[in-house]
Design a protein around this motif. Structure first.
Motif: not given
Ligand code: GSH
Ligand code: NAG
Length: 224
Positions: A12, A14, A17, A36, A39, A51-54, A65-66
């Motif tokens: 990832s 993001f 960063r 992912l 999770k 529900k996302k990284v980071p 949120e990065s």
């Molecule tokens: N706007 C978020 C984007 C983060 C993002 O898109 N992360 C992706 C991995 S590159 C993720 O965790 N996706 C999991 C999902 O959508 O289920 C940021 O800047 O942190």
């Protein structure tokens, strides 16, 4: 136990960063690699909204949120250099402006150009180039968007420096033309050569395999 933990995946950008910010500032942290497709309950607990990284966990408190995490790092470890944001409020606003511009107006178009074919791909490329021209102008007379050292906007654009060539190889198209974007190309090289950046990138062959498989899956799903 480290007081800083970063939930990331191996690829990832993001999350990278945040890896870069922690590395360039020399902040100690532990990493937790997420799958992912499965999770962890910790990730879902710490980032229930997206529900996302980071996700950055600092003293048990989660931040998602990065962009938000980068600002938190800057405001929390104030004595750690280099500063990611300049002192002048207008220059700070500009750094945030270009960072936002990248995620709103460049990243989605480069992604389209990568996963589409034919006319759709061409249209995405034209639109991406129109936006990249603003970046090219912004880079006049500068080593980095942040000036002499890598700053907030540089970190948010970091994916360009390495992933563009991966996308180009997988899709078999030129995304960033050396003749049209000489300053951007120089910036990409400067960014990769900056301390802590190159060594934290995932292996190129692994990225090629990942994005090749992803592109094939997405293209197979396209309506004919
Ligand atoms: N706007 C978020 C984007 C983060 C993002 O898109 N992360 C992706 C991995 S590159 C993720 O965790 N996706 C999991 C999902 O959508 O289920 C940021 O800047 O942190
Ligand atoms: C999902 O993750 C859990 C623990 O993190 C693990 O026990 C389980 O085997 C994983 N499931 C799959 C399908 O990989």
């Amino acid at each position: 136990m480290a007081e800083v933990k970063l939930f990331r995946t191996w690829s990832s950008t993001f999350a990278l960063r945040i890896v870069w910010a922690l590395e360039v500032k020399g902040i100690e942290y532990d990493m937790i690699y997420e799958d992912l497709s499965n999770k962890s309950s910790m990730l879902l607990q710490y980032n229930p909204v997206y529900k996302k990284v980071p996700v950055l966990l600092h003293k048990g408190k989660p931040i998602s949120e990065s962009f938000v995490i980068l600002e938190y790092i800057e405001e929390t470890w104030t004595s750690k250099t280099p500063s990611l944001l300049p002192g002048d409020p207008y220059q700070r606003a500009m750094a945030r402006f270009w960072a936002k511009f990248g995620d709103d107006k460049i990243l989605p178009l480069i992604w389209e150009a990568f996963i589409k074919q034919g006319k759709d791909q061409e249209e995405a490329l034209i639109a991406a180039h129109e936006n990249l021209k603003y970046l090219e102008v912004e880079l006049r007379g500068k080593k980095f968007l942040g000036g002499e050292t890598v700053g907030f906007a540089d970190l948010t654009f970091g994916w360009l420096a390495n992933l563009v060539s991966v996308f180009e190889e997988v899709a078999g198209v030129t995304l960033i033309d050396h003749e049209k974007f000489p300053l951007l190309l120089t910036w990409m090289k400067n960014f990769m050569d900056a301390p802590k950046i190159r060594e934290t990138w995932p292996p190129r062959d692994k990225l090629i395999n990942k994005y090749r498989a992803l592109r094939e899956t997405l293209i197979a799903k396209e309506p004919k």
